[in-house]
Design a protein around this motif. Structure first.
Motif, PDB file in Angstrom:
ATOM      1  N   LEU A  33       0.715  -1.170  -0.092  1.00  0.00           N
ATOM      2  CA  LEU A  33      -0.012  -0.100  -0.152  1.00  0.00           C
ATOM      3  C   LEU A  33       0.914   1.310  -0.008  1.00  0.00           C
ATOM      4  N   LEU A  34       1.897   1.234   0.575  1.00  0.00           N
ATOM      5  CA  LEU A  34       2.827   2.574   0.780  1.00  0.00           C
ATOM      6  C   LEU A  34       3.411   2.526  -0.488  1.00  0.00           C
ATOM      7  N   ALA A  35       3.840   1.371  -1.407  1.00  0.00           N
ATOM      8  CA  ALA A  35       4.440   1.550  -2.529  1.00  0.00           C
ATOM      9  C   ALA A  35       3.578   1.956  -3.477  1.00  0.00           C
ATOM     10  N   ALA A  36       1.878   1.805  -3.515  1.00  0.00           N
ATOM     11  CA  ALA A  36       1.000   2.179  -4.294  1.00  0.00           C
ATOM     12  C   ALA A  36       0.897   3.587  -4.338  1.00  0.00           C
ATOM     13  N   ALA A  37       1.210   4.320  -3.089  1.00  0.00           N
ATOM     14  CA  ALA A  37       1.100   5.514  -2.965  1.00  0.00           C
ATOM     15  C   ALA A  37       2.067   6.309  -3.392  1.00  0.00           C
ATOM     16  N   ASP A  38       3.445   5.704  -3.472  1.00  0.00           N
ATOM     17  CA  ASP A  38       4.501   6.388  -3.893  1.00  0.00           C
ATOM     18  C   ASP A  38       5.711   5.040  -4.080  1.00  0.00           C
ATOM     19  N   ALA A  39       5.806   4.724  -5.378  1.00  0.00           N
ATOM     20  CA  ALA A  39       6.808   3.726  -5.795  1.00  0.00           C
ATOM     21  C   ALA A  39       8.196   4.344  -6.168  1.00  0.00           C
ATOM     22  N   GLY A  40       8.371   5.593  -5.976  1.00  0.00           N
ATOM     23  CA  GLY A  40       9.554   6.108  -6.342  1.00  0.00           C
ATOM     24  C   GLY A  40      10.204   5.567  -7.503  1.00  0.00           C
ATOM     25  N   GLY A  41      11.797   5.309  -7.562  1.00  0.00           N
ATOM     26  CA  GLY A  41      12.240   5.002  -8.769  1.00  0.00           C
ATOM     27  C   GLY A  41      12.551   3.590  -8.941  1.00  0.00           C
ATOM     28  N   PHE A  42      12.258   2.759  -7.696  1.00  0.00           N
ATOM     29  CA  PHE A  42      12.678   1.462  -7.767  1.00  0.00           C
ATOM     30  C   PHE A  42      11.791   0.616  -6.977  1.00  0.00           C
ATOM     31  N   GLY A  43      10.633   1.040  -7.134  1.00  0.00           N
ATOM     32  CA  GLY A  43       9.339   0.233  -6.466  1.00  0.00           C
ATOM     33  C   GLY A  43       8.984   0.648  -5.245  1.00  0.00           C
ATOM     34  N   THR A  44       9.736   1.450  -4.374  1.00  0.00           N
ATOM     35  CA  THR A  44       9.241   1.967  -3.274  1.00  0.00           C
ATOM     36  C   THR A  44      10.216   3.271  -2.728  1.00  0.00           C
ATOM     37  N   THR A  45      10.129   3.938  -1.719  1.00  0.00           N
ATOM     38  CA  THR A  45      11.150   4.930  -1.474  1.00  0.00           C
ATOM     39  C   THR A  45      11.877   4.992  -0.080  1.00  0.00           C
ATOM     40  N   PRO A  46      12.743   5.708  -0.094  1.00  0.00           N
ATOM     41  CA  PRO A  46      13.836   5.433   1.343  1.00  0.00           C
ATOM     42  C   PRO A  46      12.679   5.791   2.527  1.00  0.00           C
ATOM     43  N   LEU A  47      11.615   6.689   2.629  1.00  0.00           N
ATOM     44  CA  LEU A  47      10.746   6.851   3.459  1.00  0.00           C
ATOM     45  C   LEU A  47       9.914   5.850   3.735  1.00  0.00           C
ATOM     46  N   ASN A  48       9.252   5.239   2.811  1.00  0.00           N
ATOM     47  CA  ASN A  48       8.433   4.116   2.841  1.00  0.00           C
ATOM     48  C   ASN A  48       9.184   3.032   3.774  1.00  0.00           C
ATOM     49  N   LEU A  49      10.540   2.663   3.510  1.00  0.00           N
ATOM     50  CA  LEU A  49      11.103   1.823   4.104  1.00  0.00           C
ATOM     51  C   LEU A  49      11.586   2.248   5.600  1.00  0.00           C
ATOM     52  N   ARG A  50      11.588   3.382   5.893  1.00  0.00           N
ATOM     53  CA  ARG A  50      11.771   4.106   7.167  1.00  0.00           C
ATOM     54  C   ARG A  50      10.460   3.623   8.054  1.00  0.00           C
ATOM     55  N   MET A  51       9.496   3.996   7.432  1.00  0.00           N
ATOM     56  CA  MET A  51       8.185   3.890   7.980  1.00  0.00           C
ATOM     57  C   MET A  51       7.867   2.375   8.195  1.00  0.00           C
ATOM     58  N   LEU A  52       8.293   1.507   7.414  1.00  0.00           N
ATOM     59  CA  LEU A  52       7.982   0.163   7.776  1.00  0.00           C
ATOM     60  C   LEU A  52       8.887  -0.444   8.722  1.00  0.00           C
ATOM     61  N   GLU A  53      10.305   0.157   8.908  1.00  0.00           N
ATOM     62  CA  GLU A  53      10.973  -0.212   9.965  1.00  0.00           C
ATOM     63  C   GLU A  53      10.654   0.353  11.257  1.00  0.00           C
ATOM     64  N   ALA A  54       9.730   1.435  11.180  1.00  0.00           N
ATOM     65  CA  ALA A  54       9.383   2.085  12.449  1.00  0.00           C
ATOM     66  C   ALA A  54       8.386   1.242  13.065  1.00  0.00           C
ATOM     67  N   LEU A  55       7.313   0.563  12.226  1.00  0.00           N
ATOM     68  CA  LEU A  55       6.204  -0.075  12.499  1.00  0.00           C
ATOM     69  C   LEU A  55       6.961  -1.280  13.300  1.00  0.00           C
ATOM     70  N   ALA A  56       7.881  -2.043  12.470  1.00  0.00           N
ATOM     71  CA  ALA A  56       8.506  -3.078  12.885  1.00  0.00           C
ATOM     72  C   ALA A  56       9.247  -3.163  14.335  1.00  0.00           C
ATOM     73  N   SER A  57       9.970  -1.933  14.662  1.00  0.00           N
ATOM     74  CA  SER A  57      10.551  -1.732  15.907  1.00  0.00           C
ATOM     75  C   SER A  57       9.611  -1.424  16.904  1.00  0.00           C
ATOM     76  N   ALA A  58       8.297  -0.543  16.563  1.00  0.00           N
ATOM     77  CA  ALA A  58       7.362  -0.485  17.651  1.00  0.00           C
ATOM     78  C   ALA A  58       6.638  -1.810  17.871  1.00  0.00           C
TER      79      ALA A  58
END
Length: 532
Positions: A33-58
């Motif tokens: 869903l994050l990639a659907a909102a913003d796929a960036g140039g390679f399928g997702t964005t650095p901010l998307n990855l940081r958000m996913l890591e934040a959810l995993a850390s929590a």
């Protein structure tokens, strides 16, 4: 009364649950869903990855807390913990206060969470979070749809903020538990930052102050009253009628140092009582903006979010508050200034901030240049700050406070010190001026050329060498330094006054010239003399 269960989740424990938490986030549809909102140039964005890591850390923190708990924790409380941890981590990734999904989650639609098994709470939240993202990804209104990773960040942060409230509402009673995680501290349903709140205060105490006894007395009393707030009942046992202390004094009289000492005293009292507290210093750069109505909103946000709704109690110091007031009768008063005035009046009147004895504010000014309505909202009787006033005050400030560590290099008798104090009193020096003189004395005491071996010595050896090479400053030299300072100040003041006078004369000349030109406008000019 049932004793509270204390749970500690350190970084190592959270790290141990991180891999399985990452796998759980990956299995959810949130990455897609994050990639659907913003796929960036390679399928997702650095901010998307940081958000996913934040959810995993929590999620890892909550899993570790579950394992450390001696008894099972209710699923709604686990959801509350996850929501608070996720919102904390997401909030550090970028701006999350811009307009986005707002409102609240319908608690009635989350009844199933109350009966969910403990080990299924995380899956419930991740599934619901994905549904929330999907809804805003395809929102009926195009302007509400997620179109970039920054939108997704605000959406996720908003979801977890609302989930925290909904999950708390599902609990029949507040859990009797305290949990310390790497980023947050929980006491039942109260969450606060685990990091030490920056006090923004100068390292001064009451022992560093001279004069301003009335200010100190009133400030100590007010700080003590608010530090006695009872967080459990939400009531202050004392009737704190006036939560605002207004101080008036000339520049350099010690208003700022006194306010900071009161703030530190307040934090110390709260620490002894185990009461979460902070001391907020208001600076114009915190809220002043060039955008229309942005200043008033930023100012209101500071008080609403950081002061009135602080996890515990809060003290505020607002220096030079008179600069924030414009006279309401000014003909050129802009709409922005009117909005700022309205916000300030609301805070001072109590129509915006609660008068509940949970916060206090110290504000000061050099002169009263605000209208009567503004002044009456602060205080009918402002406290006067004078700083040092008599010879003994100056002796204590200079000898016993500012130059305390260098007494051995100041071979003055008590009579000579008194003459120094009297000279300062005659010149009506401010505390700031005394501090300046003390700095010059310290420089002269240590005015020597370091030997070549100095730079290779240890810290302790350098200190001993400095003590050996330092030079004494006798009474005559100290008096001369005071005279030199006063002469410099007088010359500077006279120069500044002369420049102001000449500038004013220039303005008057320009105004007269403009007036003469306006009077002569339209009249025939005298013929120019012929050139022969």
């Amino acid at each position: 009364m049932k004793s509270k269960t204390d749970i500690v989740v350190d970084a190592k424990a959270a790290e141990g649950a991180l891999e399985e938490s990452r796998a759980a986030v990956e299995r959810s549809s949130i990455p897609e869903l994050l990639a659907a909102a913003d796929a960036g140039g390679f399928g997702t964005t650095p901010l998307n990855l940081r958000m996913l890591e934040a959810l995993a850390s929590a999620l890892a923190v909550v899993r570790a807390a579950r394992r450390a708990a001696p008894e099972p924790l209710p699923a709604p409380y686990l959801a509350f913990l996850l929501a608070e941890e996720a919102a904390q981590d997401l909030g550090s990734l970028g701006p999350v206060d811009a307009p986005g999904p707002a409102g609240s989650l319908p608690v009635g639609e989350y009844r199933d969470l109350a009966t969910t098994k403990e080990d299924e709470a995380a899956a419930f939240v991740l599934k619901d979070c994905a549904a929330f993202l999907k809804f805003y990804l395809n929102h009926p209104k195009s302007e509400r749809r997620l179109s970039c990773d920054a939108d997704s960040l605000r959406c996720l942060h908003s979801y977890f903020r609302m989930l925290s409230k909904a999950a708390a509402a599902l609990l029949a009673s507040e859990p009797s538990v305290t949990i310390a995680t790497p980023s947050l501290k929980f006491d039942g349903l109260r969450a606060s930052s685990a990091a030490q709140e920056p006090s923004e205060l100068l390292p001064v105490t009451f022992d560093d102050l001279v004069g301003n006894e009335d200010f100190i007395k009133a400030g100590r009393r007010l700080a003590g009253d608010v530090a006695g707030f009872d967080l459990k009942t939400g009531v202050n046992p004392k009737n704190v009628r006036n939560q605002i202390l207004f101080v008036l004094g000339a520049p350099g009289c010690g208003k700022t140092a006194t306010a900071h000492a009161i703030g530190r005293h307040f934090l110390d009292l709260c620490a002894k009582g185990g009461l979460p507290a902070r001391m907020r210093v208001i600076r114009r750069t915190d809220w002043a903006s060039a955008y229309q109505n942005a200043s008033a909103k930023a100012l209101l946000d500071i008080f609403q979010n950081e002061v009135f709704n602080a996890p515990g109690v809060c003290g505020v110091y607002w220096p030079d508050i008179d600069t924030a007031f414009a006279a309401r009768g000014d003909s050129d008063l802009r709409q922005e200034e009117k909005a700022i005035l309205a916000t300030l009046f609301g805070i001072l009147d109590g129509t915006v901030g609660p008068k509940n004895g949970r916060w206090f504010m110290i504000c000061d000014a050099n002169t009263v240049n605000m209208d009567e309505a503004a002044l009456s909202r602060i205080s009918q009787n402002p406290i006067r700050a004078y700083g040092p006033r008599v010879a003994e005050d100056y002796v204590r400030l200079l000898r016993d406070i500012k130059l305390k560590k260098k007494k051995a290099y100041l071979p003055l008798t008590d009579a000579e010190w008194l003459s120094v104090g009297k000279r300062c009193e005659e010149q009506k020096l401010s505390g700031r001026a005394v501090d300046n003189i003390a700095g010059r004395v310290l420089t002269e005491i240590e005015d020597f050329e370091e030997p070549p071996e100095y730079y290779a010595l240890s810290f302790e050896e350098k200190v001993k060498l400095i003590e050996k090479l330092s030079r004494p400053v006798p009474a005559a030299r100290l008096l001369q330094m005071i005279e030199d300072f006063c002469r410099f100040e007088r010359d500077s003041q006279q120069k500044a006054e002369k420049e102001r006078f000449l500038s004013r004369v220039k303005e008057i000349r320009m105004a007269l010239s403009a007036q003469q030109a306006a009077i002569g406008l339209g009249e025939p000019h005298a013929p120019s003399p012929e050139v022969r």
